[in-house]
Design an enzyme around this catalytic site. Structure first.
Site, PDB file in Angstrom:
ATOM      1  NE  ARG A  45     -18.901  29.298 -25.851  1.00  0.00           N
ATOM      2  CZ  ARG A  45     -17.559  29.529 -25.541  1.00  0.00           C
ATOM      3  NH1 ARG A  45     -16.756  28.471 -25.547  1.00  0.00           N
ATOM      4  NH2 ARG A  45     -17.326  30.901 -25.184  1.00  0.00           N
ATOM      5  N   GLY A  46     -18.637  30.937 -29.167  1.00  0.00           N
ATOM      6  CA  GLY A  46     -17.355  31.620 -28.962  1.00  0.00           C
ATOM      7  C   GLY A  46     -17.312  32.516 -30.416  1.00  0.00           C
ATOM      8  CB  ALA A  47     -16.870  36.208 -31.366  1.00  0.00           C
ATOM      9  CD  GLN A 187     -21.288  30.789 -21.876  1.00  0.00           C
ATOM     10  OE1 GLN A 187     -21.637  30.897 -20.704  1.00  0.00           O
ATOM     11  NE2 GLN A 187     -21.765  31.232 -22.874  1.00  0.00           N
ATOM     12  CG  ASP A 228     -19.626  37.728 -28.139  1.00  0.00           C
ATOM     13  OD1 ASP A 228     -19.201  37.737 -27.136  1.00  0.00           O
ATOM     14  OD2 ASP A 228     -19.670  36.397 -28.598  1.00  0.00           O
ATOM     15  CG  ASN A 238     -17.263  39.585 -23.662  1.00  0.00           C
ATOM     16  OD1 ASN A 238     -17.168  38.583 -24.602  1.00  0.00           O
ATOM     17  ND2 ASN A 238     -17.111  39.025 -22.539  1.00  0.00           N
ATOM     18  CE  LYS A 239     -22.005  34.708 -23.255  1.00  0.00           C
ATOM     19  NZ  LYS A 239     -23.182  34.526 -24.093  1.00  0.00           N
TER      20      LYS A 239
HETATM   21  C1  LIG Z   1     -13.289  34.583 -27.826  1.00  0.00           C
HETATM   22  S1  LIG Z   1     -14.983  34.141 -27.447  1.00  0.00           S
HETATM   23  C2  LIG Z   1     -15.664  35.536 -27.386  1.00  0.00           C
HETATM   24  C3  LIG Z   1     -17.030  35.538 -26.803  1.00  0.00           C
HETATM   25  O1  LIG Z   1     -18.101  34.554 -26.902  1.00  0.00           O
HETATM   26  C4  LIG Z   1     -18.742  34.025 -25.922  1.00  0.00           C
HETATM   27  O2  LIG Z   1     -20.189  34.308 -26.189  1.00  0.00           O
HETATM   28  P1  LIG Z   1     -20.758  32.597 -26.376  1.00  0.00           P
HETATM   29  O3  LIG Z   1     -20.195  31.713 -25.375  1.00  0.00           O
HETATM   30  O4  LIG Z   1     -22.291  32.846 -26.031  1.00  0.00           O
HETATM   31  O5  LIG Z   1     -20.582  32.362 -27.827  1.00  0.00           O
HETATM   32  C5  LIG Z   1     -18.363  35.221 -24.801  1.00  0.00           C
HETATM   33  O6  LIG Z   1     -19.176  36.292 -24.933  1.00  0.00           O
HETATM   34  C6  LIG Z   1     -16.686  35.407 -25.197  1.00  0.00           C
HETATM   35  O7  LIG Z   1     -16.396  36.403 -24.291  1.00  0.00           O
END
Ligand SMILES: CSC[C@H]1O[C@H](OP(=O)(O)O)[C@H](O)[C@@H]1O
Length: 330
Positions: A45-47, A187, A228, A238-239
């Protein structure tokens, strides 16, 4: 620096972020469908990490079936895995365009692999540049509050917001990182704390509701978060929980900084109202590590992201430098 994504030429190995830091295990992907499932289930996960992973998913698709029909079907399968992070679609388009020239289809699997490896390496370079620009911009800010995980686990390595924090630490200008636990997937509690401890960063875990208190008690100099999807006007998805932090920071006159590579900027997404917000399974909220925290059959709402209006953002840091409001990305 931990590697969330490892390419082995004929399969992809993903560090399973659903079980860190309690277990270190890996998920192997050998098809586009397996890769899409890993993204949807947040193994990775993570954009930026999602985009890099999807690039390799397209290589796997072409290694299995080099026909244009199979490739386009794989693009659809991967594009359907998660809707908000624009990096996923940027990565798919990047491979599509790279294969666009006639030479690309002479050996599409090899060409797609070259494209994916370059995209992976390029994201790491972008992260380092974000770190340098961000640390320069935040000179003097020593106590940072961050949300979710934006480090090596969310990117190709180093990180975006956490990359700036790492850079501040390298330059001996960091005295405190407050990491929001970041319900419901945790996270922050599970991934950011773990990454910070690996690098001996001064990290303290706080709950998502503590940001206002920390600011009220003058314990925070700035807030740094990832993204994101950044719309053309700077509205940023974002989250979930990010926008409340931005409101509190604005009230307290504390800099609220978004860090992201330009692969997270969606110029065709005009404003935050145009950003699709993913809704995730209810048991992510009603359970923590499979243990129920509420009564059975409780109604749940689980949007994975929220949108912070550009007016609440002090600066957006990309590999190209610092952008200030009013934002206009095109
Ligand atoms: C550099 S990661 C950007 C962003 O992605 C995460 O979402 P997820 O854990 O649901 O994929 C989170 O919003 C981060 O800030």
């Amino acid at each position: 620096m931990v590697e969330a994504i490892k390419w082995h030429g004929d399969h992809l190995e993903l560090l399973d972020q659903r079980v860190l830091p309690f277990e270190t295990s890996f998920v192997q992907c050998r098809t586009a469908q397996e890769t899409a499932d890993a993204i949807r289930n947040m193994v990775v996960r993570g954009a930026p990490a999602i985009g890099v992973t999807a690039s390799y998913g397209l290589v796997l698709a072409l290694q299995n079936d080099a026909s244009p029909q199979a490739f386009h079907a794989a693009c659809e399968v991967l594009a359907a895995s998660r809707p908000t992070a624009i990096n996923l679609f940027d990565a798919i388009d990047n491979t599509k365009e790279g294969l666009g020239n006639p030479a690309g289809w002479q050996n599409p699997a090899a060409e797609a692999e070259r494209i994916a490896v370059a995209y992976h390496q390029d994201d790491l370079a972008k992260n380092k540049a974000i770190g340098r620009h961000g640390a320069q911009f935040l000179a003097g800010q020593r106590r940072v509050l961050t949300h979710c995980n934006t480090g090596s686990l969310a990117t190709s390595g180093w990180g975006t917001a956490l990359g700036i924090i790492r850079q501040l630490n390298e330059e001996q200008r960091l005295t405190q990182v407050y990491a929001n636990e970041t319900r419901p997937f945790l996270q922050g509690a599970r991934l950011t704390v773990w990454e910070c401890q690996q690098d001996k960063l001064p990290v303290t875990l706080v709950t998502d509701g503590m940001g206002g208190h920390l600011m009220n008690a003058d314990m925070v100099d700035c807030v740094i978060v990832g993204a994101d999807r950044i719309a053309a006007n700077g509205d940023t998805a974002n989250k979930i929980g990010t926008s409340m932090l931005a409101m509190a920071a604005h009230f307290h006159g504390i800099p609220f900084v978004v860090a992201a590579p330009t692969t997270t900027i969606a110029t065709k997404t005009l404003t935050g109202k145009d950003i699709p917000i993913e809704e995730r399974p209810h048991d992510e909220v009603s359970h923590v590590r499979k243990n129920p925290i509420t009564a059975p059959n409780t109604a749940v709402f689980n949007p994975a992201f929220d949108v912070t209006p550009a007016a609440l953002i002090s600066a957006i840091v990309t590999e190209d430098g610092i952008f200030h409001p009013p934002f206009k990305f095109n």
